[in-house]
Design a protein around this motif. Structure first.
Motif, PDB file in Angstrom:
ATOM      1  N   ALA A  61       0.785  -1.232   0.000  1.00 48.89           N
ATOM      2  CA  ALA A  61       0.000   0.000   0.000  1.00 48.89           C
ATOM      3  C   ALA A  61       0.815   1.280   0.000  1.00 48.89           C
ATOM      4  O   ALA A  61       1.942   1.329   0.496  1.00 48.89           O
ATOM      5  N   VAL A  62       0.171   2.298  -0.532  1.00 47.41           N
ATOM      6  CA  VAL A  62       0.713   3.654  -0.616  1.00 47.41           C
ATOM      7  C   VAL A  62      -0.390   4.606  -0.157  1.00 47.41           C
ATOM      8  O   VAL A  62      -1.566   4.365  -0.438  1.00 47.41           O
ATOM      9  N   GLY A  63      -0.018   5.663   0.564  1.00 49.38           N
ATOM     10  CA  GLY A  63      -1.051   6.598   0.996  1.00 49.38           C
ATOM     11  C   GLY A  63      -0.483   7.912   1.481  1.00 49.38           C
ATOM     12  O   GLY A  63       0.718   8.183   1.356  1.00 49.38           O
ATOM     13  N   VAL A  76       5.107   5.054   1.174  1.00 50.52           N
ATOM     14  CA  VAL A  76       4.900   3.624   0.937  1.00 50.52           C
ATOM     15  C   VAL A  76       4.900   2.960   2.305  1.00 50.52           C
ATOM     16  O   VAL A  76       5.711   3.310   3.164  1.00 50.52           O
ATOM     17  N   LEU A  77       3.978   2.030   2.536  1.00 54.26           N
ATOM     18  CA  LEU A  77       3.963   1.332   3.818  1.00 54.26           C
ATOM     19  C   LEU A  77       4.928   0.150   3.775  1.00 54.26           C
ATOM     20  O   LEU A  77       4.919  -0.621   2.815  1.00 54.26           O
ATOM     21  N   ASP A 124       9.795   6.766   2.803  1.00 49.84           N
ATOM     22  CA  ASP A 124       9.777   7.916   1.889  1.00 49.84           C
ATOM     23  C   ASP A 124       9.599   7.449   0.455  1.00 49.84           C
ATOM     24  O   ASP A 124      10.080   6.378   0.075  1.00 49.84           O
ATOM     25  N   MET A 125       8.932   8.247  -0.316  1.00 48.01           N
ATOM     26  CA  MET A 125       8.836   7.983  -1.762  1.00 48.01           C
ATOM     27  C   MET A 125       8.859   9.330  -2.471  1.00 48.01           C
ATOM     28  O   MET A 125       8.548  10.360  -1.867  1.00 48.01           O
ATOM     29  N   PRO A 126       9.272   9.359  -3.744  1.00 44.43           N
ATOM     30  CA  PRO A 126       9.201  10.621  -4.477  1.00 44.43           C
ATOM     31  C   PRO A 126       7.746  11.105  -4.466  1.00 44.43           C
ATOM     32  O   PRO A 126       6.828  10.338  -4.756  1.00 44.43           O
ATOM     33  N   GLN A 127       7.538  12.364  -4.116  1.00 43.97           N
ATOM     34  CA  GLN A 127       6.169  12.849  -3.911  1.00 43.97           C
ATOM     35  C   GLN A 127       5.365  12.924  -5.214  1.00 43.97           C
ATOM     36  O   GLN A 127       4.147  12.986  -5.192  1.00 43.97           O
ATOM     37  N   ASP A 128       6.068  12.906  -6.350  1.00 42.56           N
ATOM     38  CA  ASP A 128       5.335  12.948  -7.626  1.00 42.56           C
ATOM     39  C   ASP A 128       5.177  11.545  -8.236  1.00 42.56           C
ATOM     40  O   ASP A 128       4.776  11.397  -9.378  1.00 42.56           O
ATOM     41  N   MET A 129       5.498  10.525  -7.461  1.00 43.10           N
ATOM     42  CA  MET A 129       5.438   9.153  -7.998  1.00 43.10           C
ATOM     43  C   MET A 129       3.995   8.678  -8.091  1.00 43.10           C
ATOM     44  O   MET A 129       3.186   8.918  -7.184  1.00 43.10           O
ATOM     45  N   ASP A 130       3.671   7.991  -9.170  1.00 46.41           N
ATOM     46  CA  ASP A 130       2.342   7.415  -9.359  1.00 46.41           C
ATOM     47  C   ASP A 130       2.074   6.411  -8.225  1.00 46.41           C
ATOM     48  O   ASP A 130       2.888   5.504  -8.005  1.00 46.41           O
ATOM     49  N   ALA A 280      13.752  -3.345   4.853  1.00 44.43           N
ATOM     50  CA  ALA A 280      13.383  -1.973   4.482  1.00 44.43           C
ATOM     51  C   ALA A 280      14.317  -1.463   3.383  1.00 44.43           C
ATOM     52  O   ALA A 280      13.907  -0.698   2.500  1.00 44.43           O
ATOM     53  N   VAL A 281      15.566  -1.926   3.409  1.00 51.92           N
ATOM     54  CA  VAL A 281      16.531  -1.493   2.383  1.00 51.92           C
ATOM     55  C   VAL A 281      16.106  -2.015   1.008  1.00 51.92           C
ATOM     56  O   VAL A 281      16.177  -1.301   0.000  1.00 51.92           O
ATOM     57  N   ASP A 282      15.636  -3.273   0.961  1.00 47.00           N
ATOM     58  CA  ASP A 282      15.141  -3.816  -0.316  1.00 47.00           C
ATOM     59  C   ASP A 282      13.946  -2.988  -0.807  1.00 47.00           C
ATOM     60  O   ASP A 282      13.813  -2.707  -1.997  1.00 47.00           O
ATOM     61  N   LEU A 283      13.061  -2.632   0.128  1.00 42.76           N
ATOM     62  CA  LEU A 283      11.887  -1.837  -0.259  1.00 42.76           C
ATOM     63  C   LEU A 283      12.314  -0.485  -0.844  1.00 42.76           C
ATOM     64  O   LEU A 283      11.796  -0.055  -1.872  1.00 42.76           O
ATOM     65  N   ARG A 284      13.290   0.154  -0.188  1.00 41.90           N
ATOM     66  CA  ARG A 284      13.749   1.453  -0.704  1.00 41.90           C
ATOM     67  C   ARG A 284      14.367   1.286  -2.090  1.00 41.90           C
ATOM     68  O   ARG A 284      14.147   2.105  -2.985  1.00 41.90           O
TER      69      ARG A 284
END
Ligand SMILES: [Zn+2]
Ligand SMILES: [Zn+2]
Length: 330
Positions: A61-63, A76-77, A124-130, A280-284
């Motif tokens: 999920a993303v929110g 990103v969760l 964290d994720m790029p704020q303009d990411m789909d 978490a590193v893999d997720l990033r």
């Protein structure tokens, strides 16, 4: 709030649920996109003793954060909740924490408008990411993690290896794309579902075959086999297709039936490698790869409304969904 609730075997219902209330150190996150995982389907089939109905499933999920210091930020969760203090957690292998809990397993998941989750599980994720692309970080991280582990034990670099992926769901599809990206000589992908095979062919990165057909790849010919299904049948196939001295990377958790040829594994020095989720590193790393488009067009991902989620579950169950991944949007 509205949520898609797993109520019984082969049944999910879109209905009203109480709004989650964040506890101390928790964030309330308004869900933008959440993918349906193979493990959600496993629960839906009534095969997961750990997921007991009624339960809101969903963990990819993303929110947008609604409270606290990160209010207004898109995140990103990280659905794996771990203790943070044990040797595994502090040694970079938090996926092995004995205290680990996955969102949507015993705790309410993300097939909902809102979720409450510890703030340290926000990435964290790029704020303009789909948001739909960002929600793929979890399955992509699973594939990345499996490939990292395999690279450590393969005797030659991946660019000199032949690789076989069993299963064309999102983890299999990502694995095939990543292996090609790493320069694998030959990548094969097997799936029994003709719709999935068609989608896999469109990825343009692998030779696709039907495991139930006659035109099978050569036995004893792959340096690496990634089993993204995890059934007795695929374990047995892994043991025949892997080359002596090769690596079987076991990612799927479909059943616990026998299938491993332990005699061949021993005599031929085959490495059998279990893989569980990601750090978490893999997720990033997955978020970054997805953001910069390193995993291709991703047009094989289908987006639907959360309110239509029950139909999506049914179609996946009936083998009628061509997309390896369906992402729901509340
Ligand atoms: Zn998942
Ligand atoms: Zn721990």
């Amino acid at each position: 709030m509205k949520a898609l609730v797993y109520t019984d075997t082969l049944e999910v219902q879109y209905r009203d649920e109480p709004d989650p209330v964040p506890g101390p150190g928790e964030a309330l996150v308004k869900i933008e996109a959440v993918g349906i995982c193979g493990s959600d389907m496993h629960a839906y089939h009534g095969h997961d003793a750990r997921r007991i109905p009624p339960l809101i499933l969903g963990h990819e999920a993303v929110g947008v954060v609604q409270n606290g210091a990160q209010q207004g930020k898109r995140v990103v969760l990280n659905p794996l909740m771990t203790c943070g203090t044990c040797d595994h957690c502090q040694g970079g292998r938090s996926n092995l924490c004995a205290e680990r809990e996955l969102v949507g397993m015993r705790l309410a998941g993300a097939f909902a408008q809102y979720i409450a989750i510890p703030e340290r599980n926000l990435l964290d994720m790029p704020q303009d990411m789909d948001p739909v692309i960002a929600s793929l970080a979890e399955p992509a991280a699973t594939s990345l993690h499996a490939i990292y582990l395999a690279e450590k034990v393969l005797h030659r670099p991946l660019s000199e290896c032949r690789a076989l992926v069993l299963g064309g769901g999102s983890i299999g599809a990502f694995a095939a794309l990543m292996l090609k990206g790493k320069g694998c000589v030959d990548v094969y992908l097997g799936d029994t579902n003709p719709l999935r095979r068609h989608t896999a062919e469109e990825l343009g990165c692998c030779n696709v075959y039907d495991p139930l057909g006659d035109d099978l790849p050569e036995e004893n010919s792959f340096d690496l086999v990634i089993d993204a299904v995890g059934s007795g049948r695929t374990r047995s196939a892994s043991c025949s297709f892997v080359k002596s001295g090769g690596v079987i990377s076991h990612v799927g958790l479909q059943d616990n039936e026998p299938g491993l040829d332990t005699r061949r594994i021993t005599l031929e020095e085959i490495t059998f490698l279990g893989n569980y989720t990601y750090s978490a590193v893999d997720l990033r790393a997955a978020i970054k790869a997805l953001y910069r488009g390193a995993l291709g067009a991703l047009d094989w991902v289908e987006t639907r409304l959360l309110s239509d989620g029950a139909a999506a579950f049914r179609e996946i169950h009936e083998g009628k969904a061509a997309a390896p991944k369906i992402v729901l949007r509340p």
